[in-house]
Design a protein around this motif. Structure first.
Motif, PDB file in Angstrom:
ATOM      1  N   ALA A   1      -7.573   3.956   5.416  1.00 31.98           N
ATOM      2  CA  ALA A   1      -6.535   2.939   5.200  1.00 31.98           C
ATOM      3  C   ALA A   1      -5.918   3.078   3.809  1.00 31.98           C
ATOM      4  N   ASP A   2      -6.737   3.380   2.804  1.00 31.62           N
ATOM      5  CA  ASP A   2      -6.213   3.588   1.449  1.00 31.62           C
ATOM      6  C   ASP A   2      -5.258   4.776   1.413  1.00 31.62           C
ATOM      7  N   TYR A   3      -5.633   5.869   2.051  1.00 32.90           N
ATOM      8  CA  TYR A   3      -4.751   7.035   2.120  1.00 32.90           C
ATOM      9  C   TYR A   3      -3.442   6.682   2.821  1.00 32.90           C
ATOM     10  N   PHE A   4      -3.526   5.980   3.945  1.00 29.48           N
ATOM     11  CA  PHE A   4      -2.315   5.617   4.667  1.00 29.48           C
ATOM     12  C   PHE A   4      -1.421   4.722   3.828  1.00 29.48           C
ATOM     13  N   ASN A   5      -1.999   3.852   3.035  1.00 26.15           N
ATOM     14  CA  ASN A   5      -1.207   3.014   2.142  1.00 26.15           C
ATOM     15  C   ASN A   5      -0.412   3.879   1.168  1.00 26.15           C
ATOM     16  N   VAL A   6      -1.052   4.878   0.589  1.00 25.05           N
ATOM     17  CA  VAL A   6      -0.361   5.799  -0.323  1.00 25.05           C
ATOM     18  C   VAL A   6       0.727   6.563   0.425  1.00 25.05           C
ATOM     19  N   ILE A   7       0.405   7.067   1.602  1.00 27.20           N
ATOM     20  CA  ILE A   7       1.380   7.827   2.383  1.00 27.20           C
ATOM     21  C   ILE A   7       2.576   6.955   2.749  1.00 27.20           C
ATOM     22  N   HIS A   8       2.325   5.782   3.281  1.00 29.29           N
ATOM     23  CA  HIS A   8       3.420   4.891   3.673  1.00 29.29           C
ATOM     24  C   HIS A   8       4.315   4.531   2.493  1.00 29.29           C
TER      25      HIS A   8
END
Length: 157
Positions: A69-76
Motif C-alpha cells: 500500500a505504501d508503494y502504491f501511494n508513491v506510485i499513484h
C-alpha cells in the motif's frame, strides 16, 4: 537490477543508493538514465517530482500488504499522466510465519480507478504470474480496475 540493466544499456548513466546518501533528495535533479533506489527513500525523493515508468517484477508478492500500500501511494502520487506501470507478480503467494501468515493476491493490490490496462494477461511461460502494463489517466475512467483485474485473473491460480 543495476547489473542486468548495465549489461543491456552499457552506455547508460546509473545512480543508486550510494549517490542518494551523498546528494540526498537533490539527486533527482542530476543527469541520469536510471535511478535505482530502495523503496524506503522513494516517498522523500519523489515528493515533488514525477516519473514516466514504474516497474515491479515479482517483488510485491513478497511484501506485507501495508508495504504494498505504501508503494502504491508513491506510485499513484508520483507517476506522470500517461505514465506506465509494469506490474508482473504472482496471482497468489503466502508470506510470513505460520502464526502471522498473509496471502498476497494480485487482485487485491490497491490500484485506484485512474489506470487504463494496456496489457493484462497470464504469462505464457509462467501461468502463476500475471503481466500487467497500465497507463495512468488524470480522471476516474469509470472502469472499476479492481473488477477488471478480478475478471482478467479469474481462476488462473
Amino acid at each position: 537490477q543495476s547489473y542486468f540493466l548495465s549489461n543491456v544499456f552499457p552506455d547508460a548513466k546509473f545512480l543508486g543508493y550510494k549517490d542518494y546518501l551523498e546528494k540526498g533528495t537533490s539527486l533527482i535533479n542530476s543527469n541520469f538514465d536510471f535511478l535505482i533506489l530502495p523503496g524506503w527513500v522513494a516517498k522523500d525523493i519523489l515528493e515533488k517530482h514525477s516519473v514516466d515508468l514504474f516497474i515491479n517484477i515479482r517483488s510485491f508478492m513478497e511484501m506485507h500488504p501495508k508495504v504494498i500500500a505504501d508503494y502504491f501511494n508513491v506510485i499513484h502520487n508520483s507517476i506522470k499522466m500517461g505514465g506506465l506501470f509494469a506490474c508482473f507478480n504472482r496471482y497468489s503467494k503466502p508470506i510470513g510465519s505460520k502464526e502471522e501468515l498473509v496471502v498476497n493476491e494480485f487482485k487485491n493490490y490497491p490500484f485506484d480507478n485512474k489506470w487504463i490496462p494496456k496489457l493484462s494477461k497470464t504469462s505464457d511461460i509462467q501461468p502463476h504470474i500475471h503481466l500487467l502494463l497500465a497507463e495512468r489517466n488524470s480522471e476516474d475512467i469509470r472502469i472499476n480496475f479492481d473488477d477488471h483485474l478480478k475478471n482478467a485473473i479469474g481462476n488462473s491460480f
